[in-house]
Design a protein around this motif. Structure first.
Motif, PDB file in Angstrom:
ATOM      1  N   GLN A 200      30.852  -6.865 -37.086  1.00  0.00           N
ATOM      2  CA  GLN A 200      29.748  -7.625 -36.514  1.00  0.00           C
ATOM      3  C   GLN A 200      28.447  -7.338 -37.267  1.00  0.00           C
ATOM      4  O   GLN A 200      27.677  -8.255 -37.588  1.00  0.00           O
ATOM      5  CB  GLN A 200      29.589  -7.287 -35.035  1.00  0.00           C
ATOM      6  N   ALA A 201      28.186  -6.023 -37.553  1.00  0.00           N
ATOM      7  CA  ALA A 201      26.957  -5.645 -38.258  1.00  0.00           C
ATOM      8  C   ALA A 201      26.951  -6.189 -39.687  1.00  0.00           C
ATOM      9  O   ALA A 201      25.906  -6.608 -40.212  1.00  0.00           O
ATOM     10  CB  ALA A 201      26.814  -4.124 -38.263  1.00  0.00           C
ATOM     11  N   ALA A 202      28.118  -6.168 -40.361  1.00  0.00           N
ATOM     12  CA  ALA A 202      28.190  -6.663 -41.735  1.00  0.00           C
ATOM     13  C   ALA A 202      27.839  -8.148 -41.814  1.00  0.00           C
ATOM     14  O   ALA A 202      27.077  -8.593 -42.693  1.00  0.00           O
ATOM     15  CB  ALA A 202      29.585  -6.422 -42.303  1.00  0.00           C
ATOM     16  N   PHE A 203      28.362  -8.949 -40.902  1.00  0.00           N
ATOM     17  CA  PHE A 203      28.085 -10.385 -40.927  1.00  0.00           C
ATOM     18  C   PHE A 203      26.674 -10.697 -40.420  1.00  0.00           C
ATOM     19  O   PHE A 203      26.091 -11.726 -40.783  1.00  0.00           O
ATOM     20  CB  PHE A 203      29.137 -11.140 -40.119  1.00  0.00           C
ATOM     21  N   ARG A 204      26.107  -9.804 -39.632  1.00  0.00           N
ATOM     22  CA  ARG A 204      24.750 -10.030 -39.147  1.00  0.00           C
ATOM     23  C   ARG A 204      23.747  -9.948 -40.287  1.00  0.00           C
ATOM     24  O   ARG A 204      22.667 -10.549 -40.227  1.00  0.00           O
ATOM     25  CB  ARG A 204      24.419  -9.007 -38.061  1.00  0.00           C
ATOM     26  N   THR A 205      24.085  -9.206 -41.353  1.00  0.00           N
ATOM     27  CA  THR A 205      23.167  -9.101 -42.495  1.00  0.00           C
ATOM     28  C   THR A 205      22.970 -10.449 -43.184  1.00  0.00           C
ATOM     29  O   THR A 205      21.975 -10.628 -43.912  1.00  0.00           O
ATOM     30  CB  THR A 205      23.689  -8.083 -43.522  1.00  0.00           C
ATOM     31  N   ILE A 206      23.901 -11.369 -43.002  1.00  0.00           N
ATOM     32  CA  ILE A 206      23.761 -12.702 -43.628  1.00  0.00           C
ATOM     33  C   ILE A 206      23.471 -13.761 -42.577  1.00  0.00           C
ATOM     34  O   ILE A 206      23.575 -14.968 -42.843  1.00  0.00           O
ATOM     35  CB  ILE A 206      25.027 -13.067 -44.423  1.00  0.00           C
ATOM     36  N   GLY A 207      23.141 -13.325 -41.352  1.00  0.00           N
ATOM     37  CA  GLY A 207      22.740 -14.250 -40.317  1.00  0.00           C
ATOM     38  C   GLY A 207      23.866 -14.845 -39.511  1.00  0.00           C
ATOM     39  O   GLY A 207      23.661 -15.813 -38.759  1.00  0.00           O
ATOM     40  N   VAL A 208      25.095 -14.290 -39.638  1.00  0.00           N
ATOM     41  CA  VAL A 208      26.237 -14.775 -38.861  1.00  0.00           C
ATOM     42  C   VAL A 208      26.445 -13.849 -37.668  1.00  0.00           C
ATOM     43  O   VAL A 208      26.634 -12.638 -37.852  1.00  0.00           O
ATOM     44  CB  VAL A 208      27.520 -14.838 -39.718  1.00  0.00           C
ATOM     45  N   ASP A 209      26.426 -14.432 -36.489  1.00  0.00           N
ATOM     46  CA  ASP A 209      26.548 -13.628 -35.265  1.00  0.00           C
ATOM     47  C   ASP A 209      27.984 -13.716 -34.750  1.00  0.00           C
ATOM     48  O   ASP A 209      28.380 -14.715 -34.136  1.00  0.00           O
ATOM     49  CB  ASP A 209      25.567 -14.135 -34.210  1.00  0.00           C
ATOM     50  N   LEU A 210      28.768 -12.705 -35.035  1.00  0.00           N
ATOM     51  CA  LEU A 210      30.160 -12.666 -34.584  1.00  0.00           C
ATOM     52  C   LEU A 210      30.257 -12.176 -33.140  1.00  0.00           C
ATOM     53  O   LEU A 210      29.369 -11.473 -32.654  1.00  0.00           O
ATOM     54  CB  LEU A 210      30.974 -11.729 -35.473  1.00  0.00           C
ATOM     55  N   PRO A 211      31.363 -12.512 -32.456  1.00  0.00           N
ATOM     56  CA  PRO A 211      31.610 -11.911 -31.139  1.00  0.00           C
ATOM     57  C   PRO A 211      31.744 -10.387 -31.281  1.00  0.00           C
ATOM     58  O   PRO A 211      32.006  -9.866 -32.373  1.00  0.00           O
ATOM     59  CB  PRO A 211      32.933 -12.549 -30.690  1.00  0.00           C
ATOM     60  N   ARG A 212      31.592  -9.674 -30.177  1.00  0.00           N
ATOM     61  CA  ARG A 212      31.567  -8.206 -30.250  1.00  0.00           C
ATOM     62  C   ARG A 212      32.944  -7.590 -30.363  1.00  0.00           C
ATOM     63  O   ARG A 212      33.102  -6.558 -31.029  1.00  0.00           O
ATOM     64  CB  ARG A 212      30.844  -7.651 -28.993  1.00  0.00           C
ATOM     65  N   VAL A 213      33.992  -8.143 -29.775  1.00  0.00           N
ATOM     66  CA  VAL A 213      35.274  -7.446 -29.689  1.00  0.00           C
ATOM     67  C   VAL A 213      36.307  -8.049 -30.641  1.00  0.00           C
ATOM     68  O   VAL A 213      36.177  -9.193 -31.101  1.00  0.00           O
ATOM     69  CB  VAL A 213      35.822  -7.478 -28.246  1.00  0.00           C
ATOM     70  N   THR A 219      39.712 -14.883 -33.867  1.00  0.00           N
ATOM     71  CA  THR A 219      39.763 -16.355 -33.784  1.00  0.00           C
ATOM     72  C   THR A 219      38.398 -16.968 -34.086  1.00  0.00           C
ATOM     73  O   THR A 219      38.156 -18.143 -33.777  1.00  0.00           O
ATOM     74  CB  THR A 219      40.215 -16.794 -32.376  1.00  0.00           C
ATOM     75  N   ALA A 220      37.514 -16.178 -34.702  1.00  0.00           N
ATOM     76  CA  ALA A 220      36.138 -16.646 -34.937  1.00  0.00           C
ATOM     77  C   ALA A 220      36.024 -17.587 -36.128  1.00  0.00           C
ATOM     78  O   ALA A 220      34.974 -18.199 -36.328  1.00  0.00           O
ATOM     79  CB  ALA A 220      35.216 -15.448 -35.130  1.00  0.00           C
ATOM     80  N   GLY A 221      37.055 -17.704 -36.973  1.00  0.00           N
ATOM     81  CA  GLY A 221      36.990 -18.585 -38.150  1.00  0.00           C
ATOM     82  C   GLY A 221      38.301 -19.322 -38.349  1.00  0.00           C
ATOM     83  O   GLY A 221      39.113 -19.470 -37.436  1.00  0.00           O
ATOM     84  N   THR A 222      38.527 -19.720 -39.582  1.00  0.00           N
ATOM     85  CA  THR A 222      39.741 -20.449 -39.935  1.00  0.00           C
ATOM     86  C   THR A 222      40.835 -19.456 -40.323  1.00  0.00           C
ATOM     87  O   THR A 222      40.608 -18.551 -41.141  1.00  0.00           O
ATOM     88  CB  THR A 222      39.464 -21.388 -41.120  1.00  0.00           C
ATOM     89  N   GLN A 223      42.003 -19.620 -39.747  1.00  0.00           N
ATOM     90  CA  GLN A 223      43.125 -18.744 -40.067  1.00  0.00           C
ATOM     91  C   GLN A 223      43.553 -18.972 -41.516  1.00  0.00           C
ATOM     92  O   GLN A 223      43.677 -20.115 -41.979  1.00  0.00           O
ATOM     93  CB  GLN A 223      44.307 -19.017 -39.132  1.00  0.00           C
ATOM     94  N   GLY A 239      47.989  -9.972 -32.396  1.00  0.00           N
ATOM     95  CA  GLY A 239      47.997 -11.424 -32.382  1.00  0.00           C
ATOM     96  C   GLY A 239      46.606 -12.016 -32.441  1.00  0.00           C
ATOM     97  O   GLY A 239      45.618 -11.381 -32.050  1.00  0.00           O
ATOM     98  N   ALA A 240      46.505 -13.256 -32.946  1.00  0.00           N
ATOM     99  CA  ALA A 240      45.234 -13.974 -32.953  1.00  0.00           C
ATOM    100  C   ALA A 240      44.799 -14.206 -31.514  1.00  0.00           C
ATOM    101  O   ALA A 240      45.547 -14.774 -30.719  1.00  0.00           O
ATOM    102  CB  ALA A 240      45.381 -15.310 -33.693  1.00  0.00           C
ATOM    103  N   GLY A 241      43.641 -13.735 -31.162  1.00  0.00           N
ATOM    104  CA  GLY A 241      43.150 -13.822 -29.790  1.00  0.00           C
ATOM    105  C   GLY A 241      43.516 -12.623 -28.941  1.00  0.00           C
ATOM    106  O   GLY A 241      43.016 -12.456 -27.830  1.00  0.00           O
ATOM    107  N   SER A 242      44.417 -11.781 -29.462  1.00  0.00           N
ATOM    108  CA  SER A 242      44.782 -10.550 -28.740  1.00  0.00           C
ATOM    109  C   SER A 242      44.797  -9.348 -29.690  1.00  0.00           C
ATOM    110  O   SER A 242      45.501  -8.373 -29.455  1.00  0.00           O
ATOM    111  CB  SER A 242      46.151 -10.707 -28.072  1.00  0.00           C
ATOM    112  N   ALA A 243      44.042  -9.446 -30.769  1.00  0.00           N
ATOM    113  CA  ALA A 243      44.016  -8.383 -31.783  1.00  0.00           C
ATOM    114  C   ALA A 243      43.432  -7.091 -31.194  1.00  0.00           C
ATOM    115  O   ALA A 243      42.538  -7.117 -30.355  1.00  0.00           O
ATOM    116  CB  ALA A 243      43.194  -8.829 -32.984  1.00  0.00           C
TER     117      ALA A 243
END
Length: 282
Positions: A200-213, A219-223, A239-243
């Motif tokens: 989450q912190a790594a993507f925040r450096t480029i302005g992308v706000d990922l979910p926390r968990v 499932t936040a992007g394209t598989q 699993g995707a959505g249950s990682a």
């Protein structure tokens, strides 16, 4: 024969001449002794005309004497008791003085020990703060260098797909800069992380706000397939959505992730712990 011949006479019987003479001799001897004693005494001796009377011991006098003796004993006992009390008081005072001196010595030693411990703690704290400051400065310098190199692009000779450019390069640089940090469940930096907190912190450096968990990040992007990975892709385990775990692919067949409390943040090859899948956010 006269008529009074048979009437007994009332006269005392005459003493014999021998008894009379004997008594006369005794009397004479006594008188002679008295005369001699008188002649031997002082010429001016006066006859004794008074008598000396000895005191008569009565019941009252006896009681007075007994009371006086008892009083004397009581006084003696009182003096003895006072002497014992004085001696006991002197011993108690001496013991109290000794105890006070010992207590003061112990207090002084304890105060000295605490002062030494405080000085050691202060020195250790100052050393730790200095080391932390040096480490922060080192990390800051490292991150600046990595960010600068990432901004102009980077390459990995092991794979053509390992070159990170643009925003992906900044994500990779940030992730690699955290290698060596501690793993702490729920950690979100700056010096301790859990897996999803780091991504989450790594993507925040480029302005992308990922979910926390991890479950939501999987499932936040394209598989994408594991054979078509690009730097900056998010890897997930489970699993995707249950990682249950996530990391960041940095190119060259490696990933960076906050693995566990034993390893902390590490960079490892995919073979170290093959992920289940990946998503591409960029």
């Amino acid at each position: 024969m006269p008529l009074t011949a048979h009437i007994p006479s009332h006269r005392k019987p005459r003493r014999s001449a021998s008894k009379v003479a004997l008594r006369a001799g005794v009397a004479g001897g006594v008188l002679s002794t008295i005369g001699v004693a008188g002649a031997a005494g002082p010429a001016n001796a006066e006859p004794v005309t008074a008598t000396i009377e000895m005191p008569t011991i009565t019941a009252d006098l006896a009681n007075t004497v007994a009371v006086s003796a008892e009083a004397t004993q009581q006084v003696a006992h009182a003096y003895d008791l006072q002497a014992q009390q004085d001696e006991a008081a002197a011993k108690a005072a001496k013991a109290a003085k000794k105890d006070k001196a010992e207590a003061e010595r112990k207090a002084e030693a304890e105060a000295k020990r605490k002062a030494e411990e405080a000085a050691k703690k202060k020195a250790a704290q100052e050393a730790a703060e200095k080391a932390a400051a040096e480490e922060r400065a080192s990390r800051s310098s490292e991150r600046t260098t990595l960010s600068a190199s990432a901004s102009v692009g980077s390459s990995d000779s092991s794979s053509s797909s390992s070159t990170a450019t643009g925003s992906a390069a900044a994500v990779v640089a940030f992730a690699r800069a955290q290698v060596g940090d501690a793993y702490v469940s729920g950690g979100t930096g700056p010096n301790s992380w859990d897996c999803s907190g780091l991504t989450q912190a790594a993507f925040r450096t480029i302005g992308v706000d990922l979910p926390r968990v991890s479950q939501s990040q999987s499932t936040a992007g394209t598989q994408v397939g594991l054979d078509n990975l690009q730097p900056g892709d998010i890897l997930y385990w489970g699993g995707a959505g249950s990682a249950y775990h996530v990391g960041i692919y940095v190119g060259g067949g490696n990933f960076v992730g906050a693995q566990n409390s034993g390893t902390g943040v590490v960079e490892r090859p995919l073979s170290y712990d093959m992920p289940t899948g990946a998503v591409r956010v960029l």
